[in-house]
Write a protein that holds these residues in place. Structure first.
Motif, PDB file in Angstrom:
ATOM      1  N   LEU A 145      39.405  28.357  43.457  1.00  0.00           N
ATOM      2  CA  LEU A 145      38.347  28.922  41.842  1.00  0.00           C
ATOM      3  C   LEU A 145      38.502  27.700  40.546  1.00  0.00           C
ATOM      4  CD1 LEU A 145      39.283  32.470  42.362  1.00  0.00           C
ATOM      5  CD2 LEU A 145      36.975  31.471  42.632  1.00  0.00           C
ATOM      6  N   ARG A 147      37.077  28.579  38.479  1.00  0.00           N
ATOM      7  CA  ARG A 147      37.249  29.208  36.435  1.00  0.00           C
ATOM      8  C   ARG A 147      36.838  30.469  37.176  1.00  0.00           C
ATOM      9  NH1 ARG A 147      32.285  26.415  35.100  1.00  0.00           N
ATOM     10  NH2 ARG A 147      31.128  27.535  36.360  1.00  0.00           N
ATOM     11  N   GLU A 148      37.787  31.526  36.392  1.00  0.00           N
ATOM     12  CA  GLU A 148      37.538  32.709  36.577  1.00  0.00           C
ATOM     13  C   GLU A 148      36.294  33.678  37.289  1.00  0.00           C
ATOM     14  OE1 GLU A 148      40.353  36.816  37.311  1.00  0.00           O
ATOM     15  OE2 GLU A 148      40.617  35.037  36.978  1.00  0.00           O
ATOM     16  N   THR A 150      32.540  36.142  37.287  1.00  0.00           N
ATOM     17  CA  THR A 150      32.502  37.529  36.808  1.00  0.00           C
ATOM     18  C   THR A 150      31.942  38.339  37.651  1.00  0.00           C
ATOM     19  OG1 THR A 150      30.425  36.037  37.000  1.00  0.00           O
ATOM     20  CG2 THR A 150      31.664  35.847  34.853  1.00  0.00           C
TER      21      THR A 150
END
Length: 239
Positions: A145, A147-148, A150
């Protein structure tokens, strides 16, 4: 006949005369190949078609010497790679593993016939230059990943494979695979295609000239996915 270059004059105990039948290299892979040559007339066999003029072969072949060369430089100078032996009654030899390097060349192979009586050897032939094939690239580093994620978007990144298989990586096949809610198995294709907008965006090719990252957007909320990335080389091989 035209005099042969000095590098044709290999020895098993003498100087080679004019070459005989041509040598061929077949079944060329990434690290392997097989050498074939025409079978020689053995001692006592007739060299002509008519009994009245039958000429008998003067010697029996004790063995063949198979020399493998790498051709280097603009003049094609030869660098010795391996020297192998084959029985005098055979007309082919499978090169042992490790003799050739993948996706490399040009190579050339020379076959010498060595008589049992120890007299001068003679040249069976020299192959045409040849190259070995590349292999499929190794696995990419990652993916992971970026980033986290959504509710409707996932961004991933990856690194190029450590081993490109001997051919430069040109593209990456990037896919986001819908997963079952109760396990790690992919969903059946008919279920995964229910959302046409997301399915059309979940499999694509990314050029190696672009950054090794991608964002999947417009995903259905609450779904589980698995990211998969494979490298494709200039040779068209996918890791």
């Amino acid at each position: 006949s035209q005099a042969q270059p000095s590098w044709w004059l290999r020895r098993c105990g003498g100087v080679a005369p004019d070459p005989g039948p041509e040598v061929e290299v077949v079944d060329i892979g990434a690290r392997a190949a097989r050498v074939t040559w025409a079978a020689d007339v053995q001692e006592g066999q007739c060299l002509t078609n008519t009994k009245a003029t039958c000429a008998v072969a003067p010697m029996a072949v004790g063995k063949y010497r198979v020399d493998v060369y790498r051709l280097v430089g603009p003049r094609g100078d030869r660098k010795a790679i391996a020297s192998l032996e084959a029985d005098g009654h055979t007309n082919s030899l499978q090169l042992p593993a490790g003799t050739l390097r993948r996706a490399s060349g040009p190579y050339a192979i020379e076959v010498m016939r060595c008589p049992m009586d120890g007299n001068s050897s003679s040249l069976t032939g020299v192959s045409e230059p040849f190259w070995t094939q590349p292999e499929a690239p190794g696995p990419v580093i990652g993916p992971e990943l970026l980033r986290e994620p959504t509710e409707a978007e996932v961004s991933i990144r990856w690194g190029p494979p450590i081993d490109d298989g001997g051919s430069p990586v040109e593209e990456y096949e990037v896919a986001l695979v819908p997963m079952s809610q109760h396990g790690l198995q992919p969903e059946p294709s008919e279920e995964s295609s229910t959302n046409s907008q997301s399915s059309s965006n979940m499999h694509l090719w990314v050029s190696s000239k672009q950054p090794c990252l991608h964002t999947f957007s417009g995903l259905p909320p609450g779904r589980r996915f698995r990211a998969e990335v494979r490298a494709m080389s200039a040779a068209g091989l996918v890791g």
